[in-house]
Design an enzyme around this catalytic site. Structure first.
Site, short mmCIF file in Angstrom:
data_model
loop_
_atom_site.label_atom_id
_atom_site.label_comp_id
_atom_site.label_asym_id
_atom_site.label_seq_id
_atom_site.Cartn_x
_atom_site.Cartn_y
_atom_site.Cartn_z
N GLU A 58 0.88 -1.17 0.00
CA GLU A 58 0.00 0.00 0.00
C GLU A 58 0.91 1.21 0.00
O GLU A 58 1.50 1.55 1.02
CB GLU A 58 -0.92 -0.03 1.23
CG GLU A 58 -2.13 0.90 1.08
CD GLU A 58 -1.83 2.32 1.50
OE1 GLU A 58 -1.64 3.16 0.58
OE2 GLU A 58 -1.78 2.60 2.69
N CYS B 270 -3.37 8.71 4.72
CA CYS B 270 -2.80 7.97 3.61
C CYS B 270 -3.67 8.06 2.37
O CYS B 270 -3.25 7.66 1.29
CB CYS B 270 -2.59 6.50 3.98
SG CYS B 270 -4.11 5.65 4.42
#
Length: 551
Positions: A298, A332
C-alpha cells in the site's frame, strides 16, 4: 461553527464508544496496561526533558538507537533500540514457534481476544488518542476518527463476519467431475511481517495484527522510526490481551529500527505487508523475490477530488478543505489534486479561500484543526520545493493559512494550508505525492476531460467525485483507474471494513481489509475428494490402465 462541529464529532465518538461497550458480553475480562511512563505529567526524567534537534542526512539513521520526540514541540521522549538483522531473525523464530500453537485455537478463542481488545480501546480511547497525537502531531479529533473508530470497526467486522470468510468454501465440481466435491480451504501462512507507516500509529499496528491473528498467523510488526514511542506502548495492550486468554506470549512482536531492521524482516517472514513509499516498496519486492514470499504493498497516492457543475458549492468546499487538512502528513488517502468544473470554478476557489483564511489553530493537543503539523523532519522543505516549482511554471497562491500562536514551547514544524490555482500536469505538484496541506485546483469542461486528467498519474489509490446527480458521479468514478472511490463523500470507503483497501500502478497492489485482506493472510488450498466415498470412487478405465506385466 467549525469549532462546535469538532466538539460534536468527539461527543459522537464517545457516545458510540459507550454504546459499543454496552454490547460487549459481561464475561469479557478487563486488562490493565501500565501507562505511567507515557503520561505527560510534567515530571519527566532529566534525560528526557530537553528539546531534540534531529541530525540531517544519513546521520539521522546511524547508531543503535531510534530517538523519539514530539513533532509539535520537539520535546524529547526517549529512545528505543534499532534491532540488527540477527536480532530480527531471532524475533521471527520466536513468533514462528508460538504460531504453531496458535494455529490450533478455535475461532471462539480468537473472538474473545478481539473482545478484550475492543473493551480496552473503548474505555481508554482518550489515552490512545493523546499518545497518537503526541507522537505524530495530529489533532485529537483526527486521532479519534482515524485511530479509534476505524480500529473498532475492524474488530466488529471480524467478530461478525471473519469466521465466515475463513471457513472452507465449496465450489462447483463441473459436469465431468460430478462425483467429486470441490472446495477451497484457508490455512495460516505462518509469520506475517508488517512494515507500517507513522501516520496512524495505533491503527497501522492493529490493522494487520488483527487480520493475521484471526486467520491463525503470528506477526512481527516493524513500526516506523517516526512513531516508535507510541508503537511500543500499543504493543503492551496486545501483550496484555494475549495473556488474558492464555495465548503464547511470543505470538506478536513489535520491532524498532531503520532500513536494516526492515530488510531482515522481509528476508525471514512468510508474507510481507508494507505501507509506505513506492521507492521503498520496490526494495521490499526485490527482497521478497529472494524467498518468493507474497507481498501486499500500500504505497503513495495522488487522489483526484472531482467537483461537477451541479454541486452545492458551500457544502463541497467544506469537505474539500477538510480533505486537504487531513492530508497534512496524516492521511494515507488524502486528496491531492482538485478538479473543478469551469462554470463553478471561481465560486469554489473563493469559498475554499475564505474557509482557509478563517481557520486558526494552536498546538495539536489543543488545536481545533490540523493546520499542517508535520511529523517528519525536513518534510516542509519538500513541500516548499513543490510549490516553488509550480509558481515558476505559472501557478499562483491565492490563499495561505496562518497558524496563530503555536505556543511558547512549540517549534516551526508546520506547513501552512495553501490554495494554488493555474496549475497543470507539467508541474511536480500535480505529479508527485505531497502528503501535505496543499490544494492545487484545476479547471475542467467535460466528463471526458476530467477522467483523462484524473487518470494521468502514476498513482491510483483512490478518488472522490461530487455531483448533484448521484448516477452522474458514479459514472465518472467508475472510469477512474484506482483502488477505491467515494461518491459524494471523501475517504468514506475505509470506514466500511468489509471492503478491500489498496491501489493500482505506483500505489501498490494486493489488498487489506474485508474478505480479500483476511484471505490474503492465508494459504489458499484447493481440495477435491469423492462425494459419495466409498460407494462411488474413481476407477481407471481398463483401456488406459498401466500394464503390470508379470510382476
Amino acid at each position: 461553527m467549525a469549532f462546535w462541529w469538532s466538539l460534536l464529532v468527539l461527543a459522537l465518538a464517545f457516545a458510540i464508544g459507550k454504546f459499543l461497550l454496552w454490547l460487549i458480553p459481561p464475561k469479557v475480562p478487563s486488562i490493565d496496561v501500565d501507562a505511567s511512563d507515557v503520561l505527560d505529567d510534567g515530571n519527566q526524567a532529566q534525560e528526557n526533558s530537553f528539546i531534540y534537534v534531529p541530525p540531517r542526512g544519513a546521520a539521522q539513521q546511524s547508531g543503535t538507537k531510534v530517538q523519539c520526540y514530539e513533532p509539535a514541540t520537539m520535546k524529547y521522549l526517549g529512545y528505543v533500540p534499532a534491532l540488527t538483522a540477527d536480532e530480527v531473525r531471532e524475533q521471527v523464530e520466536k513468533v514462528r514457534k508460538a504460531q504453531k500453537m496458535w494455529a490450533k485455537t478455535s475461532f471462539k478463542q480468537r473472538r474473545q481476544f478481539l473482545r478484550i481488545l475492543l473493551k480496552y480501546i473503548i474505555k481508554h480511547q482518550a489515552l490512545i488518542c493523546e499518545i497518537s497525537s503526541r507522537d505524530t502531531g495530529k489533532t485529537m479529533v483526527d486521532a479519534s476518527l482515524g485511530e479509534i473508530m476505524t480500529t473498532c470497526e475492524k474488530i466488529h467486522w471480524l467478530l461478525s463476519e471473519g469466521e465466515k470468510w475463513l471457513k472452507p468454501e465449496y465450489r462447483s465440481s463441473g459436469r465431468s467431475m460430478l462425483h467429486k466435491s470441490a472446495r477451497v480451504e484457508f490455512h495460516p501462512l505462518g509469520v506475517i511481517g508488517a512494515i507500517v507507516s507513522w501516520n496512524y500509529p495505533f491503527h497501522n499496528i492493529f490493522n494487520p495484527m488483527l487480520a493475521a491473528l484471526f486467520s491463525g498467523n503470528g506477526i512481527v510488526i516493524k513500526i516506523s522510526e517516526n512513531a516508535s514511542w507510541s508503537g511500543c506502548f500499543y504493543f503492551r495492550i496486545i501483550q496484555s490481551a494475549l495473556a488474558a486468554i492464555g495465548a503464547p506470549e511470543d505470538l506478536v512482536e513489535v520491532i524498532t529500527g531503520f532500513g536494516e531492521t526492515g530488510e531482515a524482516l522481509v528476508s525471514s517472514a512468510d508474507k510481507v505487508i508494507f505501507v509506505g513509499s513506492p521507492g521503498v516498496g520496490k526494495m521490499i519486492m526485490r527482497g521478497a523475490s529472494e524467498t518468493l514470499i507474497p507481498v501486499t504493498l500500500e504505497l503513495g497516492g495522488k487522489d483526484a477530488f472531482i467537483v461537477c457543475e451541479d454541486v452545492d458549492v458551500d457544502h463541497v468546499a467544506q469537505i474539500a478543505v477538510r480533505a486537504v487538512l487531513q492530508s497534512s502528513g496524516q492521511n494515507c488517502a488524502g486528496a491531492e489534486r482538485f478538479y473543478v468544473h469551469r462554470s463553478i470554478y471561481s465560486s469554489f476557489v473563493s469559498k475554499v479561500t475564505q474557509i482557509i483564511k478563517s481557520v486558526t489553530a494552536g498546538p495539536p493537543l489543543a488545536g481545533r484543526y490540523d493546520m499542517g503539523a508535520l511529523c517528519m523532519h525536513e518534510h516542509s522543505e519538500k513541500l516548499e520545493g513543490l510549490v516553488h516549482d509550480a509558481i515558476d511554471k505559472g501557478a499562483e497562491i491565492v490563499a495561505r493559512g496562518s497558524f496563530g500562536p503555536i505556543g511558547g514551547d512549540a517549534v516551526d514544524q508546520y506547513y501552512p494550508p495553501t490554495v494554488i490555482v493555474n496549475v497543470n500536469h507539467s508541474m511536480r505538484l500535480m505529479q508527485e505525492e505531497a502528503f501535505g496541506p496543499i490544494m492545487p485546483i484545476m479547471k475542467f469542461s467535460s466528463d471526458e476531460e476530467v477522467v483523462k486528467l484524473a487518470n494521468d498519474s502514476r498513482y491510483g489509490l483512490g478518488c472522490a467525485v461530487f455531483s448533484g446527480n448521484q448516477s452522474h458521479a458514479r459514472e465518472i468514478a467508475s472510469q477512474i483507474h484506482c483502488g477505491f472511490a467515494a461518491v459524494n463523500d471523501f475517504a468514506a470507503t475505509y470506514m466500511c471494513q468489509s471492503l478491500p483497501f489498496g491501489g493500482v500502478k505506483h500505489s501498490g497492489f494486493g489488498r487489506f481489509g474485508g474478505a480479500e485482506g483476511l484471505r490474503a493472510c492465508c494459504l489458499v488450498k484447493a481440495v477435491v475428494e469423492d462425494r459419495w466415498w466409498p460407494y462411488i470412487k474413481t476407477v481407471i478405465p481398463k483401456p488406459i490402465q498401466v500394464s503390470l506385466g508379470n510382476l
